[in-house]
Write a protein that holds these residues in place. Structure first.
Motif, PDB file in Angstrom:
ATOM      1  N   UNK A   1       5.010   1.317  -0.084  1.00 50.05           N
ATOM      2  CA  UNK A   1       6.420   0.457   0.209  1.00 50.05           C
ATOM      3  C   UNK A   1       6.434  -0.122   1.437  1.00 50.05           C
ATOM      4  N   UNK A   2       5.507  -0.133   2.410  1.00 50.87           N
ATOM      5  CA  UNK A   2       5.700  -1.093   3.564  1.00 50.87           C
ATOM      6  C   UNK A   2       4.364  -1.650   3.901  1.00 50.87           C
ATOM      7  N   UNK A   3       3.424  -1.212   3.430  1.00 55.71           N
ATOM      8  CA  UNK A   3       1.899  -1.716   3.627  1.00 55.71           C
ATOM      9  C   UNK A   3       1.278  -1.213   4.612  1.00 55.71           C
ATOM     10  N   UNK A   4       1.747  -0.126   5.500  1.00 57.88           N
ATOM     11  CA  UNK A   4       0.990   0.495   6.443  1.00 57.88           C
ATOM     12  C   UNK A   4      -0.339   1.092   5.793  1.00 57.88           C
ATOM     13  N   UNK A   5      -1.323   0.827   6.874  1.00 55.56           N
ATOM     14  CA  UNK A   5      -2.969   1.365   6.211  1.00 55.56           C
ATOM     15  C   UNK A   5      -3.382   2.429   7.359  1.00 55.56           C
ATOM     16  N   UNK A   6      -3.703   3.498   6.530  1.00 54.16           N
ATOM     17  CA  UNK A   6      -4.043   4.647   7.284  1.00 54.16           C
ATOM     18  C   UNK A   6      -5.697   4.736   6.929  1.00 54.16           C
ATOM     19  N   UNK A   7      -6.389   5.228   7.958  1.00 56.74           N
ATOM     20  CA  UNK A   7      -7.858   5.391   7.737  1.00 56.74           C
ATOM     21  C   UNK A   7      -8.117   6.873   7.419  1.00 56.74           C
ATOM     22  N   UNK A   8      -9.078   6.934   6.438  1.00 54.36           N
ATOM     23  CA  UNK A   8      -9.628   8.432   6.042  1.00 54.36           C
ATOM     24  C   UNK A   8      -8.769   9.264   5.120  1.00 54.36           C
ATOM     25  N   UNK A   9      -7.415   9.458   5.574  1.00 49.65           N
ATOM     26  CA  UNK A   9      -6.520  10.247   4.873  1.00 49.65           C
ATOM     27  C   UNK A   9      -5.161   9.625   4.778  1.00 49.65           C
ATOM     28  N   UNK A  10      -4.505  10.066   3.715  1.00 53.02           N
ATOM     29  CA  UNK A  10      -2.945   9.716   3.886  1.00 53.02           C
ATOM     30  C   UNK A  10      -2.353  10.557   4.621  1.00 53.02           C
ATOM     31  N   UNK A  11      -1.323  10.127   5.378  1.00 53.98           N
ATOM     32  CA  UNK A  11      -0.484  11.009   6.285  1.00 53.98           C
ATOM     33  C   UNK A  11       0.652  11.619   5.325  1.00 53.98           C
ATOM     34  N   UNK A  12       0.961  12.675   5.658  1.00 51.15           N
ATOM     35  CA  UNK A  12       2.124  13.406   5.043  1.00 51.15           C
ATOM     36  C   UNK A  12       3.317  12.532   4.687  1.00 51.15           C
ATOM     37  N   UNK A  13       3.719  11.636   5.641  1.00 46.79           N
ATOM     38  CA  UNK A  13       4.652  10.740   5.834  1.00 46.79           C
ATOM     39  C   UNK A  13       4.450   9.207   6.539  1.00 46.79           C
ATOM     40  N   UNK A  14       4.454   8.308   6.014  1.00 48.31           N
ATOM     41  CA  UNK A  14       4.150   6.977   6.454  1.00 48.31           C
ATOM     42  C   UNK A  14       5.087   6.848   7.916  1.00 48.31           C
ATOM     43  N   UNK A  15       4.206   6.529   8.982  1.00 48.48           N
ATOM     44  CA  UNK A  15       4.604   6.448  10.312  1.00 48.48           C
ATOM     45  C   UNK A  15       5.570   5.251  10.561  1.00 48.48           C
ATOM     46  N   UNK A  16       5.550   4.463   9.546  1.00 45.78           N
ATOM     47  CA  UNK A  16       6.306   3.400   9.686  1.00 45.78           C
ATOM     48  C   UNK A  16       7.812   3.084   8.725  1.00 45.78           C
ATOM     49  N   UNK A  17       7.426   3.820   7.482  1.00 46.10           N
ATOM     50  CA  UNK A  17       8.851   3.628   6.390  1.00 46.10           C
ATOM     51  C   UNK A  17       9.161   4.997   6.134  1.00 46.10           C
ATOM     52  N   UNK A  18       8.250   6.131   6.413  1.00 42.28           N
ATOM     53  CA  UNK A  18       8.659   7.495   6.277  1.00 42.28           C
ATOM     54  C   UNK A  18       8.281   8.111   4.781  1.00 42.28           C
ATOM     55  N   UNK A  19       7.448   6.883   3.788  1.00 44.66           N
ATOM     56  CA  UNK A  19       7.195   7.169   2.509  1.00 44.66           C
ATOM     57  C   UNK A  19       6.296   8.650   2.536  1.00 44.66           C
ATOM     58  N   UNK A  20       6.415   9.352   1.236  1.00 39.22           N
ATOM     59  CA  UNK A  20       5.704  10.558   1.124  1.00 39.22           C
ATOM     60  C   UNK A  20       4.264  10.168   0.847  1.00 39.22           C
ATOM     61  N   UNK A  21       3.442  10.993   0.979  1.00 36.78           N
ATOM     62  CA  UNK A  21       1.843  11.069   0.641  1.00 36.78           C
ATOM     63  C   UNK A  21       1.532  10.372  -0.615  1.00 36.78           C
ATOM     64  N   UNK A  22       2.437  10.859  -1.668  1.00 37.94           N
ATOM     65  CA  UNK A  22       2.064  10.133  -3.154  1.00 37.94           C
ATOM     66  C   UNK A  22       2.350   8.688  -2.872  1.00 37.94           C
ATOM     67  N   UNK A  23       2.796   8.090  -2.080  1.00 37.69           N
ATOM     68  CA  UNK A  23       3.155   6.820  -2.323  1.00 37.69           C
ATOM     69  C   UNK A  23       1.929   5.772  -1.854  1.00 37.69           C
ATOM     70  N   UNK A  24       0.964   6.490  -1.189  1.00 40.23           N
ATOM     71  CA  UNK A  24      -0.513   5.832  -0.546  1.00 40.23           C
ATOM     72  C   UNK A  24      -1.408   5.704  -1.719  1.00 40.23           C
ATOM     73  N   UNK A  25      -1.885   4.620  -1.389  1.00 36.66           N
ATOM     74  CA  UNK A  25      -3.080   4.425  -2.576  1.00 36.66           C
ATOM     75  C   UNK A  25      -4.322   4.072  -2.062  1.00 36.66           C
ATOM     76  N   UNK A  26      -5.273   4.823  -2.464  1.00 42.29           N
ATOM     77  CA  UNK A  26      -6.502   4.757  -1.884  1.00 42.29           C
ATOM     78  C   UNK A  26      -7.415   3.443  -2.276  1.00 42.29           C
ATOM     79  N   UNK A  27      -8.061   2.868  -1.230  1.00 41.43           N
ATOM     80  CA  UNK A  27      -8.820   1.757  -1.329  1.00 41.43           C
ATOM     81  C   UNK A  27     -10.069   2.064  -0.636  1.00 41.43           C
ATOM     82  N   UNK A  28     -11.359   2.101  -1.708  1.00 42.90           N
ATOM     83  CA  UNK A  28     -12.533   2.539  -1.142  1.00 42.90           C
ATOM     84  C   UNK A  28     -13.640   1.492  -1.741  1.00 42.90           C
TER      85      UNK A  28
END
Ligand SMILES: [Fe+2]
Ligand SMILES: [Fe+2]
Length: 166
Positions: free
Chosen positions: A139-166
């Protein structure tokens, strides 16, 4: 003449980059409209436009340096977006009462400082033997390390909105 070509490479790079993102967005739309074959075509052409864009970028003078230089460049670009570019866009959207654009610009500005932080960290431990995977908020492009947060700290999106890049 060489100067025109240099300028044209920059123009073609920008145009192909835009076409790549646009076709990718068209692919997602086709997917949600129930046209999987059309979606694959848009995705393939999007990838092809990225091939063009990277090819031009490599031909442009001084645009790709050593990895150390590239991290520094990427870091500076994030800072510039955060402190110079987005504030102007935010002001106009605010003055004109464009709520959705204002929200998008504001979240992007916040996310750019997070990107800068990740680059800074990478500069400091470039040679460290580390394997970090990243999760990107779609949704917003926030990048999290190692794990997706339950909610995005910037836009509040739920975990399922995070895409894994490895
Ligand atoms: Fe960024
Ligand atoms: Fe987000």
């Amino acid at each position: 003449m060489a100067e025109n070509t240099e300028k044209n490479l920059g123009y073609a790079f920008a145009a192909e980059s835009k076409a790549a993102v646009r076709n990718d967005a068209f692919a997602k739309k086709a997917e949600s409209d129930g046209y999987p074959q059309i979606a694959r075509l848009f995705s393939a052409i999007s990838d092809a436009e990225s091939v063009h864009a990277r090819r031009y970028l490599r031909l442009m003078r001084g645009k790709i340096g050593s990895t150390e230089e590239n991290i520094e460049t990427a870091f500076q670009n994030e800072i510039k977006a955060n402190v110079e570019e987005y504030p102007k866009l935010i002001k106009d959207a605010s003055d004109e009462g464009k709520e959705s654009a204002l929200n998008a610009f504001s979240q992007s500005r916040d996310v750019e400082s997070r990107h800068a932080e990740l680059y800074k960290k990478a500069m400091n431990d470039m040679l460290a033997d580390r394997h970090t995977v990243y999760y990107v908020c779609q949704v917003c492009g926030y990048v999290s390390e190692d794990a997706a947060p339950d909610n995005c700290p910037v836009c509040g999106a739920v975990k399922a909105k995070f895409k894994l890049v490895e």
